[in-house]
Each structure stands twice: as C-alpha cells, then as structure tokens.
Design a protein around this motif. Structure first.
Motif, short mmCIF file in Angstrom:
data_model
loop_
_atom_site.label_atom_id
_atom_site.label_comp_id
_atom_site.label_asym_id
_atom_site.label_seq_id
_atom_site.Cartn_x
_atom_site.Cartn_y
_atom_site.Cartn_z
N GLY A 68 1.67 5.08 0.61
CA GLY A 68 1.27 6.21 1.44
C GLY A 68 2.09 7.43 1.10
N ARG A 69 2.17 8.38 2.03
CA ARG A 69 2.94 9.60 1.79
C ARG A 69 4.36 9.40 2.29
N GLN A 109 0.85 -1.19 0.00
CA GLN A 109 0.00 0.00 0.00
C GLN A 109 0.89 1.25 0.00
#
Length: 391
Positions: free
Chosen positions: A35-36, A33
């Motif tokens: 993300g930032r 996944q």
C-alpha cells in the motif's frame, strides 16, 4: 498444531514499500499487499516477533483488532466503548493512543486520540470503578487508531518506539539520516556485502553501520531495549528468546567499509556509533574532505552517500561541492557504482555524470531522488558531450 495466522500492517517510508515486502516474504509472511507507506501481510506470532526484530525498512508493526465506520467523534467514542477491552488490558495497566487521520470529516488527530482515551477509560470505570492510566512514555499497551475518511481501524502497536530507533546510536551530527531510510537505500542498490562499501560524506556513520549489519545479516532489532509486544498478555517469552538468540542467518563479511567526513567531530561520533553497534572492526574512518581522495581503496566497489542539499546543512558553495563530487567520482572511482541521494535537480546536473537509474525517496519532508551512476574509465569532458537522454 496449525499456526494461528492474523493480519498485520508494517508501516514504512515512501518509496521503500517494495523492499519491505521482500523482507517480509523472506521472513515467511503470507498474503503480502503493498500500500502507500505500508505493507499488509498475515502470519503467526513468530512472524510478528521476527518482523520487529529483522525488518530493516519497517517503522512499526501494527496488529489490527477491529474496524468500524464513523461520521463524527461521538460515533468513534461509542464504537470504541463497545469493544471488549478486558482482552487487551486491565485497570492496572498503562496505555497510550496514537491517532493517524486522513479525513475531511476528522481534522484533528489529537481530538480523536482524546475521545478514544475517554472511551477506554469509561469502559473500565463503569465495570470496575477503576481505570487504566495513560502513560505517554513506555506504556504497557500502545493503541493505534487510523482513520481514512470514515473508516476507522484500531490496532495494537507491537513495536512501541519507532523501529528506526535501533538502539546503537550514542550521538548524532546535524541532519542525521534516518536508519530505516539508510537501510532502504542500501537494499535498493542490491548490495549485500560482496564488495567494498564507501561513504565519503558519512556524518554520524548511519549508512556505514547499516551496511555492516546488512553485509553480516545482523538483525537491526538486536540492540533495542525492548518491543511493545513483550508487555502483551499473550506474550510467548520462550518463542521470542528462540528468535532473538538465533544467529544462524548471520554471514561472514570479507570486504571493508570506508567512511570519511570533512568534520573531525562527525568521525568521532561515527566511531562511537560503530563501536556501540559492534561493527567497528569492519569500518575504516578518516577525517578528510572528499577532494583529498586520490586513490580508490580497491578496484571496484559501491559508493552510497547523502551529500548536503543546502536545506538543513548549507555549504558555502553548494554547486561547487557537487561539481567536486562528480570530478572525484570520475577520476578516482572508475569501475565503481555510485548512488547519491539528493533533493535538487540542479545539484545532480552539476555532477556531470550520466544517470543510469533514479528512485524517488523521501528524506524528512523533502521529496528526493536516489540516483545511480556507473563509473567507467574515460575523460569527463567526453562524457559531457554525450547526449543527456537520462538527465
């Protein structure tokens, strides 16, 4: 026997998350996944070791161990003290805390780190009468606490020193390019060694060395003195040795990498760094300004470069420099693809070339763009007359 999978987090730089996700997928990571500035994933111990050894765009690999919510520093202290720290370290070990805080409740990361340290020390003191020592340099266990508003995640840092510190750099010039950013730039272009590679403003040679390692698929972690996970109590030496010594993925590189810089000192440093990385025979270096390029080394290839932006390095005539870069690219490197990282839009405009792709990246604290130029034959003046729809 089924492998024991657990969650991990790979930290990276803004704009490189997608490339890191691809790297992790290739290593066999699951449940990826994005993300930032991070990618979460699952995998077993082998994936943890491989991620540290092979990921060119990861800064560190974290293994979360528990999570809780807290409204103040006393609650952080209480929750940390509840954890069974004997599973992680003992009173003879050294440890360090790295706190990262994005919160309106907690404003000082150093204070958070201080309270976490106290809680772990008190946990041991109350049970054994002794406590592990804090060591800022090379601790046995490096603990990361990440606070987003009131959500606190405690992780073990499996990397130790940031993974951008490859271990091959023996010297550097002013404003050197971060190795993770350099590798990420090259991977963003899609180049994997199928043509010549040129950096006409190479500085200490970071792009050149990372390109050689990508072309031959040399793991970036091969030069490092060590990783933090090697001190963990569940470290599997045999498994790590197998991963470390596996060179089955390495490839032959049948092209050449060319680097030049106006400063002879930079070329001397780049030469030493290339030797240290064991890739000197693939890299041809010359001390010369870019305007002295009169002939491309081959019919086609890729140029990736990071010219001065006028921030840390200040050329006498910044716009004149970019005008010259555009002129040389157009007249000497027809048939090539050029990728340029820069900060100011007016610098890009001075190139006088049409952008075919732009990627936002961060260099240090500067929000930059990485732009692609497909260099066709033809007069530069004709090109300037075409509508600048993409500028």
């Amino acid at each position: 026997m089924a492998r024991e999978a657990f969650e991990m987090i790979a930290k990276t730089m803004a704009g490189l998350e997608d490339v890191l996700a691809e790297e992790l997928t290739a290593l066999g990571a699951d449940e990826i996944q994005i993300g930032r500035r991070m990618v979460s994933f699952t995998g077993d111990k082998a994936v943890l070791y491989k991620a540290n050894m092979h990921c060119r765009t990861a800064l560190r690999i974290l293994k979360p161990i528990f999570q809780f919510k807290a409204k103040n520093a006393d609650e952080v202290y209480a929750e940390i003290k509840k954890f069974t720290w004997f599973d992680i370290l003992n009173e003879k070990n050294t440890f360090a805390i790295d706190a990262v805080v994005f919160s309106s409740i907690f404003t000082h990361s150093k204070f958070v780190a201080y309270r976490v340290k106290d809680a772990i020390a008190d946990y041991f003191t109350q049970r054994t009468g002794k406590r592990p020592s804090v060591s800022v340099s090379n601790p046995d266990v490096l603990i990361n606490i990440h606070i987003a508003e009131n959500l606190c995640t405690v992780s073990l840092d499996s990397s130790g020193e940031s993974l951008h510190k490859r271990g091959y750099r023996v010297a550097q010039t002013d404003a050197p390019l971060n190795e993770v950013l350099a590798a990420g730039m090259i991977l963003k272009t899609g180049w994997k060694g199928e043509s010549d590679f040129i950096d006409p403003m190479c500085g200490s040679g970071t792009l050149l060395i990372e390109a050689a390692m990508i072309a031959m698929n040399i793991p970036p972690g091969i030069y490092r003195k060590g990783f933090a996970f090697e001190k963990w109590n569940d470290f599997n030496q045999d498994l790590f040795d197998t991963i470390y010594n596996d060179d089955s993925g390495e490839r032959e590189f049948n092209h050449k990498i060319y680097g030049s810089d106006i400063l002879p000192k930079a070329i001397a440093i780049a030469t030493e760094n290339a030797k240290s990385a064991g890739v000197a025979k693939y890299i041809e270096l010359r001390a010369m300004p870019m305007q002295q390029y009169t002939k491309a080394p081959s019919e086609n290839g890729i140029i990736v470069t990071n010219p001065p932006y006028g921030e840390r390095i200040k050329p006498d005539d910044l716009f004149g420099l970019y005008d010259m870069i555009g002129e040389r690219l157009k007249h000497v490197f027809m048939g090539y693809t050029a990728w340029i990282l820069s900060y100011r839009k007016d610098c890009f405009n001075k190139l006088g070339l049409k952008t075919s792709e732009r990627i936002p990246l961060v260099n240090g604290s500067l929000e930059c763009e990485f732009r692609r130029y497909d260099l066709f034959a033809g007069k530069r003046d004709d090109l300037k007359k075409t509508p600048k729809t993409n500028e």
